[in-house]
Design an enzyme around this catalytic site. Structure first.
Site, mmCIF file in Angstrom:
data_model
loop_
_atom_site.group_PDB
_atom_site.id
_atom_site.type_symbol
_atom_site.label_atom_id
_atom_site.label_comp_id
_atom_site.label_asym_id
_atom_site.label_seq_id
_atom_site.Cartn_x
_atom_site.Cartn_y
_atom_site.Cartn_z
ATOM 1 N N GLU A 1 0.552 -1.275 0.394
ATOM 2 C CA GLU A 1 -0.073 -0.305 -0.233
ATOM 3 C C GLU A 1 0.785 1.101 0.053
ATOM 4 O OE1 GLU A 1 -3.699 1.242 2.762
ATOM 5 O OE2 GLU A 1 -2.319 0.393 3.469
ATOM 6 N N LYS B 1 -8.985 3.348 -2.598
ATOM 7 C CA LYS B 1 -9.328 2.722 -1.384
ATOM 8 C C LYS B 1 -11.129 2.875 -0.801
ATOM 9 C CE LYS B 1 -7.077 1.184 3.168
ATOM 10 N NZ LYS B 1 -6.581 1.551 3.800
ATOM 11 N N CYS C 1 -6.151 -3.260 1.601
ATOM 12 C CA CYS C 1 -5.895 -3.451 3.632
ATOM 13 C C CYS C 1 -7.385 -3.786 4.353
ATOM 14 C CB CYS C 1 -4.853 -2.501 4.190
ATOM 15 S SG CYS C 1 -3.904 -2.164 5.135
ATOM 16 N N PRO D 1 22.100 4.288 29.241
ATOM 17 C CA PRO D 1 22.330 3.871 30.606
ATOM 18 C C PRO D 1 21.981 2.386 30.908
ATOM 19 C CG PRO D 1 20.447 5.649 29.855
ATOM 20 C CD PRO D 1 20.493 5.080 28.446
ATOM 21 N N LEU D 2 22.484 1.489 31.144
ATOM 22 C CA LEU D 2 22.581 0.477 31.479
ATOM 23 C C LEU D 2 22.424 0.738 33.000
ATOM 24 C CD1 LEU D 2 21.906 -2.438 29.972
ATOM 25 C CD2 LEU D 2 25.306 -2.425 30.700
ATOM 26 N N SER D 3 21.834 0.339 33.335
ATOM 27 C CA SER D 3 21.335 0.683 34.909
ATOM 28 C C SER D 3 21.760 -0.578 35.179
ATOM 29 C CB SER D 3 19.954 1.028 35.668
ATOM 30 O OG SER D 3 18.364 -0.070 34.919
ATOM 31 N N ILE E 1 16.272 -4.794 34.411
ATOM 32 C CA ILE E 1 15.829 -5.090 33.488
ATOM 33 C C ILE E 1 14.811 -4.957 31.930
ATOM 34 C CG2 ILE E 1 13.403 -5.007 34.009
ATOM 35 C CD1 ILE E 1 13.670 -8.918 33.572
#
Length: 703
Positions: A45, A114, A174, A354-356, A359
């Site tokens: 589309e 359409k 669609c 920023p890896l804290s 999780i």
């Protein structure tokens, strides 16, 4: 031997407003289809301008350039002797339409606008286009450049069936497949043997099975159904996940990949149209066919099926089982492909997070590693475009010999920004080990100096020393000190992202990734303009519950044993000092669990419940765990925090869309950000609770 027709559909990674690139990918798909012997090719589309143009569809240039690209495509030597179904916006009598233009051998056959526009959820098609009236057929005056090229002045436009010398087909767009009274029903009753569906369908967790069910059911009463879908990031929050397919008589015979880095993927099948006959022999179907609306037919002097001497090498398509990914795999693949498209299109040098040690940032980093794995796999498969993009990102190094960790080290950096009193050794260690396992360039630093400078400046200016809660401070003091840290991390994140490439002898800058999940955004459990404020966020539309499942899956799938430690750890922001008897906990701070948040989010957005109806529903669902008054408190607390934090959604980082209850107000969740206190609903619930409790007390008294 039957009427054998070789047909192709495709999935293309089209970029919004990239007219040159989009044209080249379309032509390449046509070339591949012709090489495979196809007589018809279906494209996605709005594939010429791209789907996600938003208000660029208001611009006259978009319509003009789209027709200019059509002229270039149909005049190419590589596009002759095959019916081409192209997607672009057109104007008819100064009314804009989302349309399909079908062409053959340098001529326009007809235009199919359409009929049913998608105007909910992520889509606002009626902001840009007008739906075509069903069964209507007009005459369309072609643009001057097309008239000059083709020698045609006018072509049919409308709800038509195409009739070749040996087959009949029709086009459906669609959203029309998702409607109760889909056009393909009437087309089938009128003898159309092939239905073409061009789509721009986005990825959403657990959505593919619904899409495949609709497509296979659409062909169950006999016929071929072809589906073509956009693939890739079209410049916004959505990822279009491909999975183009071909079905016949209710059975799938070909399916494209759902997640891939390939710019062009063509899916070809040879089908026996005579097989449709037996599937259409129901007498009730025949009776309905006699009453069906009679469509105008556009006749095409062209044969789609094999004539004369059959090619004995042709393999008639056989039924296959649909391929599905687990939700955990979808999280690994969808956001990773989205990140790759965003990275190569933006011209940035890589990503920074920023890896804290928690999780959420762990999930973000793991998704980046998944992207690196996909890139290395594509390189080994010889994907020339991926090799070119990867070589640029690695400053000209030989990427063909790199592992996923090697590539990750070139495009991904992380930093643990700790505090001496707040950060535990465990979170610091987890962050470092994860970065090392995936090959990321990692920084370990403390931000106490910056935090203390901000605290000192504020204290001196206000003549007031704010304290943490554990030191006797009030709520406002405690929150302010937490926010000093989180906003400091945002500033440092951008500083590192801008300077890391230069400090390593490279050029450019890194894009900062956010790590706030959909449930935290819904509850407002994040600081406005903190490190959740980033350039993009790959997990912003994913629930905490699904992220945990993803990490558990990735531990084994990616051979990352460290991930189990993230699952076992208690979720904590680590913004308050750790004492002998206190460690900050996310769920305690929020006053509700992540699982409960998913329920509230689903009821609020998907089921469209307000405060009262949500309480009614949960009184039943949770009757074995909570009294009606306890449920009321939970619902009231959730809506209170949702209301007071809704303003944060006005600045939320653009996030990968994956979950139906995503609260991103920029595109998907159009609700206000200033709310009343729901007094009317509260009063109604409280009155009902009084009657319930009075009835229970009366029953107890009789007993």
């Amino acid at each position: 031997m039957g009427r054998l027709a070789t047909i192709s559909t495709c999935q293309l990674d089209q970029w919004a407003l990239d007219f040159d690139g989009n044209r080249d990918r379309i032509v390449e798909a046509i070339r591949q289809a012709k090489t495979a012997g196809s007589k018809l090719i279906l494209t996605p589309e709005l594939c010429i301008p791209g789907y996600g143009l938003l208000d660029h569809f208001h611009e006259l240039d978009t319509f003009t350039h789209s027709w200019e690209v059509v002229a270039e495509i149909i005049s190419s030597q590589e596009t002759q002797d095959i019916i081409i179904d192209l997607g672009l916006p057109i104007r008819h009598n100064d009314v804009p339409h989302n349309a399909r233009v079908l062409a053959l051998n340098g001529k326009i056959l007809a235009i199919r606008p359409k009929i049913d526009l998608c105007n909910d959820g992520n889509y606002r098609e009626m902001r840009y286009f007008t739906p075509w009236t069903r069964y209507r057929v007009d005459t369309y005056t072609l643009p001057d450049n097309i008239q000059e090229l083709t020698g045609q002045t006018e072509v049919p436009i409308g709800d038509v069936i195409f009739q070749t010398l040996d087959a009949a087909f029709a086009s459906e767009l669609c959203e029309e497949l998702w409607t109760p009274d889909s056009p393909h029903i009437q087309y089938s009753l009128n003898g159309a043997e092939i239905i073409l569906n061009s789509s721009g369908s986005h990825h959403e967790l657990r959505k593919l099975d619904t899409r495949i069910d609709l497509i296979t059911h659409a062909s169950k009463s006999g016929g071929v159904y072809m589906y073509s879908n956009q693939r890739g990031c079209d410049g916004d929050r959505l990822y279009y996940d491909g999975c183009s397919l071909i079905a016949i008589n209710g059975q799938m015979v070909a399916q494209g990949s759902q997640f891939s880095l390939r710019d062009v993927e063509v899916i070809t099948s040879t089908v026996d149209l005579d097989d449709i006959w037996s599937a259409r022999q129901s007498r009730s179907r025949g009776m309905q066919a006699m009453k069906a609306y009679e469509f105008k037919r556009v006749k095409i002097e062209f044969a789609m099926t094999q004539k004369g001497n059959f090619n004995r090498d042709l393999q008639i398509a056989k039924a296959i089982q649909p391929r599905y990914h687990k939700p955990e795999e979808e999280i690994a693949l969808g956001p990773a492909c989205w990140l790759w498209d965003y990275l190569r299109r933006s011209g940035a040098s890589g990503y920074f997070v920023p890896l804290s040690g928690g999780i959420d940032s762990c999930a973000t980093a793991t998704i980046v590693f998944s992207m690196c794995r996909l890139v290395v796999t594509a390189i080994k498969e010889g994907d020339e475009q991926v090799i070119r993009d990867a070589t640029r990102l690695c400053s000209g190094k030989d990427v063909t010999q790199m592992s996923a960790q090697d590539f990750c080290g070139n495009v991904f950096s992380s930093a643990f920004m700790g505090m001496k009193e707040q950060s535990s050794k465990e979170t610091r260690s987890r962050a470092e080990i994860l970065a090392q396992a995936i090959g990321a360039h990692h920084i370990d630093c403390n931000i106490d100096e910056v935090f203390n400078a901000v605290r000192h400046l504020v204290s001196t200016t206000l003549s007031f020393e704010p304290r943490f809660k554990v030191h006797g401070g009030e709520h406002a003091e405690n929150i302010a000190l937490q926010n000093f840290q989180s906003r400091t991390r945002m500033i440092l994140s951008y500083a590192f992202a801008q300077l890391l490439p230069t400090s390593q002898g490279g050029k450019g800058g890194l894009l900062v990734l956010g790590s706030a999940n959909v449930d935290e955004a819904l509850r407002g459990y994040l600081t406005k303009y903190d490190c959740s404020s980033a350039d993009i966020n790959p997990i912003g539309g994913i629930s905490k519950t699904d992220l945990i499942r993803f990490i558990a899956w990735a531990e084994h799938a990616f051979d990352l044993p460290i991930l189990q430690e993230f699952i076992d750890a208690t979720p904590t922001a680590e913004l308050e000092p750790i004492t002998s008897d206190y460690v900050q906990s996310d769920e305690v701070d929020m006053g509700m669990t992540y699982k409960e948040l998913s329920v509230y989010g689903y009821l609020r957005k998907v089921r469209k419940f307000g405060v009262y109806s949500m309480w009614e529903k949960l009184c039943v669902d949770w009757k074995d765990q909570h009294t009606p008054r306890e449920v009321y408190k939970k619902v009231r607390d959730f809506m209170y925090y949702y209301a007071i934090n809704r303003h944060k959604m006005t600045t939320i980082t653009p996030a990968y869309y994956a979950e139906q209850y995503a609260p991103d107000d920029n595109r998907f969740d159009l609700r206000p950000f200033l709310y009343p206190r729901f007094a009317f609903a509260h009063r109604k619930i409280e009155n009902e609770l009084k009657m319930m409790e009075a009835g229970e007390a009366g029953s107890a008294g009789k007993n």
